[in-house]
Design a protein around this motif. Sequence first.
Motif, PDB file in Angstrom:
ATOM      1  N   MET A   1      -8.112 -14.149 -12.893  1.00  0.00           N
ATOM      2  CA  MET A   1      -7.043 -13.159 -13.082  1.00  0.00           C
ATOM      3  C   MET A   1      -7.423 -11.829 -12.453  1.00  0.00           C
ATOM      4  O   MET A   1      -6.621 -11.171 -11.792  1.00  0.00           O
ATOM      5  N   SER A   2      -8.715 -11.445 -12.678  1.00  0.00           N
ATOM      6  CA  SER A   2      -9.165 -10.161 -12.130  1.00  0.00           C
ATOM      7  C   SER A   2      -9.096 -10.174 -10.601  1.00  0.00           C
ATOM      8  O   SER A   2      -8.861  -9.153  -9.960  1.00  0.00           O
ATOM      9  N   GLU A   3      -9.309 -11.412 -10.028  1.00  0.00           N
ATOM     10  CA  GLU A   3      -9.250 -11.556  -8.565  1.00  0.00           C
ATOM     11  C   GLU A   3      -7.851 -11.206  -8.044  1.00  0.00           C
ATOM     12  O   GLU A   3      -7.703 -10.494  -7.053  1.00  0.00           O
ATOM     13  N   ILE A   4      -6.837 -11.695  -8.781  1.00  0.00           N
ATOM     14  CA  ILE A   4      -5.442 -11.423  -8.385  1.00  0.00           C
ATOM     15  C   ILE A   4      -5.146  -9.930  -8.527  1.00  0.00           C
ATOM     16  O   ILE A   4      -4.531  -9.323  -7.655  1.00  0.00           O
ATOM     17  N   GLN A   5      -5.634  -9.338  -9.625  1.00  0.00           N
ATOM     18  CA  GLN A   5      -5.432  -7.897  -9.843  1.00  0.00           C
ATOM     19  C   GLN A   5      -6.019  -7.091  -8.689  1.00  0.00           C
ATOM     20  O   GLN A   5      -5.434  -6.127  -8.202  1.00  0.00           O
ATOM     21  N   GLU A   6      -7.229  -7.535  -8.273  1.00  0.00           N
ATOM     22  CA  GLU A   6      -7.933  -6.864  -7.170  1.00  0.00           C
ATOM     23  C   GLU A   6      -7.112  -6.969  -5.872  1.00  0.00           C
ATOM     24  O   GLU A   6      -6.931  -5.984  -5.154  1.00  0.00           O
ATOM     25  N   GLN A   7      -6.596  -8.191  -5.652  1.00  0.00           N
ATOM     26  CA  GLN A   7      -5.746  -8.424  -4.472  1.00  0.00           C
ATOM     27  C   GLN A   7      -4.557  -7.473  -4.461  1.00  0.00           C
ATOM     28  O   GLN A   7      -4.260  -6.836  -3.449  1.00  0.00           O
ATOM     29  N   ILE A   8      -3.890  -7.389  -5.611  1.00  0.00           N
ATOM     30  CA  ILE A   8      -2.682  -6.561  -5.715  1.00  0.00           C
ATOM     31  C   ILE A   8      -3.009  -5.100  -5.450  1.00  0.00           C
ATOM     32  O   ILE A   8      -2.293  -4.406  -4.738  1.00  0.00           O
ATOM     33  N   SER A   9      -4.156  -4.632  -5.986  1.00  0.00           N
ATOM     34  CA  SER A   9      -4.514  -3.217  -5.781  1.00  0.00           C
ATOM     35  C   SER A   9      -4.840  -2.944  -4.307  1.00  0.00           C
ATOM     36  O   SER A   9      -4.481  -1.893  -3.760  1.00  0.00           O
ATOM     37  N   ILE A  10      -5.485  -3.919  -3.638  1.00  0.00           N
ATOM     38  CA  ILE A  10      -5.772  -3.748  -2.191  1.00  0.00           C
ATOM     39  C   ILE A  10      -4.457  -3.697  -1.406  1.00  0.00           C
ATOM     40  O   ILE A  10      -4.273  -2.863  -0.520  1.00  0.00           O
ATOM     41  N   LEU A  11      -3.538  -4.607  -1.760  1.00  0.00           N
ATOM     42  CA  LEU A  11      -2.247  -4.642  -1.076  1.00  0.00           C
ATOM     43  C   LEU A  11      -1.459  -3.355  -1.306  1.00  0.00           C
ATOM     44  O   LEU A  11      -0.790  -2.858  -0.407  1.00  0.00           O
ATOM     45  N   GLN A  12      -1.555  -2.811  -2.547  1.00  0.00           N
ATOM     46  CA  GLN A  12      -0.874  -1.549  -2.848  1.00  0.00           C
ATOM     47  C   GLN A  12      -1.393  -0.426  -1.959  1.00  0.00           C
ATOM     48  O   GLN A  12      -0.636   0.364  -1.416  1.00  0.00           O
ATOM     49  N   GLU A  13      -2.724  -0.426  -1.816  1.00  0.00           N
ATOM     50  CA  GLU A  13      -3.372   0.602  -0.984  1.00  0.00           C
ATOM     51  C   GLU A  13      -2.885   0.487   0.468  1.00  0.00           C
ATOM     52  O   GLU A  13      -2.539   1.478   1.105  1.00  0.00           O
ATOM     53  N   PHE A  14      -2.811  -0.775   0.940  1.00  0.00           N
ATOM     54  CA  PHE A  14      -2.346  -1.037   2.311  1.00  0.00           C
ATOM     55  C   PHE A  14      -0.897  -0.566   2.508  1.00  0.00           C
ATOM     56  O   PHE A  14      -0.568   0.112   3.475  1.00  0.00           O
TER      57      PHE A  14
END
Length: 445
Positions: free
Chosen positions: A1-14
């Motif tokens: 789950m934390s992996e998905i959260q991390e993905q989403i935060s990276i995508l938000q930054e992008f």
Amino acid sequence: MSEIQEQISILQEFLDLKYHDLILEAIKTGKKAISINFIDLIKFDHELAEQVLNDPENLLKSFEIAIQQFEATSQIILKVRLTNIPKSQHIKIRDIRSENINKLMCVEGIVRQASDVRPQVIEARFECPACGNTIRIPQLDSKFREPSRCSCGRRGRFKLIEKTLVDSQRLVVEESPEALEGGEQPKRLSIFLREDLVEPVMEKKTTPGAKIQVMGVCKEVPITAKDGGQSTRFDLMVEANNIEPIEETYEDIIISKEDERKIKQLSKDPNVYQKFINSIAPSIFGHEDIKGALVLQLMGGVRKERPDGTNTKGDIHVLLVGDPGAAKSSLLMCMAKAAPKSRYVAGRGASAAGITASVVKDEFLRGWALEAGAIVLANGGFLFLDEMDKMSVEDTSALHEALAQQTITISKANIQATLRARTTVLAAANPKFGRFDPYQTVANQ
């Protein structure tokens, strides 16, 4: 789950870095999707770009969640459409194998069939009559699924409260003839479009005959065996993420400032007509008059609409008649390369149905479907017809309506249709006995 959260935060930054203004613009204009350039993603984080190629479904979901985290977009779901996919993911339809399933890829070809746009259920909500509990069931397969049991222990019939529908459409895309080698048959593939990809603006780009590039995810489709069970063999289809037209009509061609400057410069040149003539098949010597006629045909005339509702066509049809070896076919080939939208057809390999239109059995929709022929596919462009003398009289008579009225009318099976064929035809033929006779009229020969 934390992996998905991390993905989403990276995508938000992008998205915040590169696409913030674009997202706000899309909300303001009421668009349902934004286009993301894959090259930007590679520059930002190449590992993430790699993940998008290998697990596109989950990452596109993450993209949508990341967009929803923006303050202005919390209520709006924006779809993500990818463009500029790397060349390694461009696959020919014939080269799709089982390892490509569930990967992002790009295929290109000509649209042969397009079904009607119809609604499809993507989620249904049920209510349990015993305890009043609401159950959500996503509808992912072709069969409509109902809940099997409720948390209160009740099994059996549940009440359907509401269902979410989206528009969907099926295209059949066939490989372009240019990509074939030797005696290969062009392969076909089904493409499924949903939501904003079937809006009227997009639908104009996916009419039969259009040349398109499809970015999407390859999926397997179960085939039902004859006894009603499931077969061990599967069929392939692509769920489209984005569609881009390759071959454009004159209106779609984008002209840069530099092109505009050159065009204006050319228009002031007194010898512009001669320059055009010299640039048509420069390797063929002479034939100045014929080349001049072909230049005028390329430019075309103006379509006039009379006050009483009749139309005068703006296309100039040309027939080249001459001895064998007089470079007729070479001129045709050269013109086919110069025209922005064209089809090339030759003598014996062309029948009336192949040139105009045919009615075929459609397995998917269980009925009859129209398949456009060459002259309809080249609507708004050119049809080059070589060796017209080798065609039978029945086949050439099928061209009459297309040349004069610029439509093709079909009344076959249960289909009555009128197709547009605003096509300029350039045909080449040899005289009747192989040699040109100066003492007879051209029509007799």
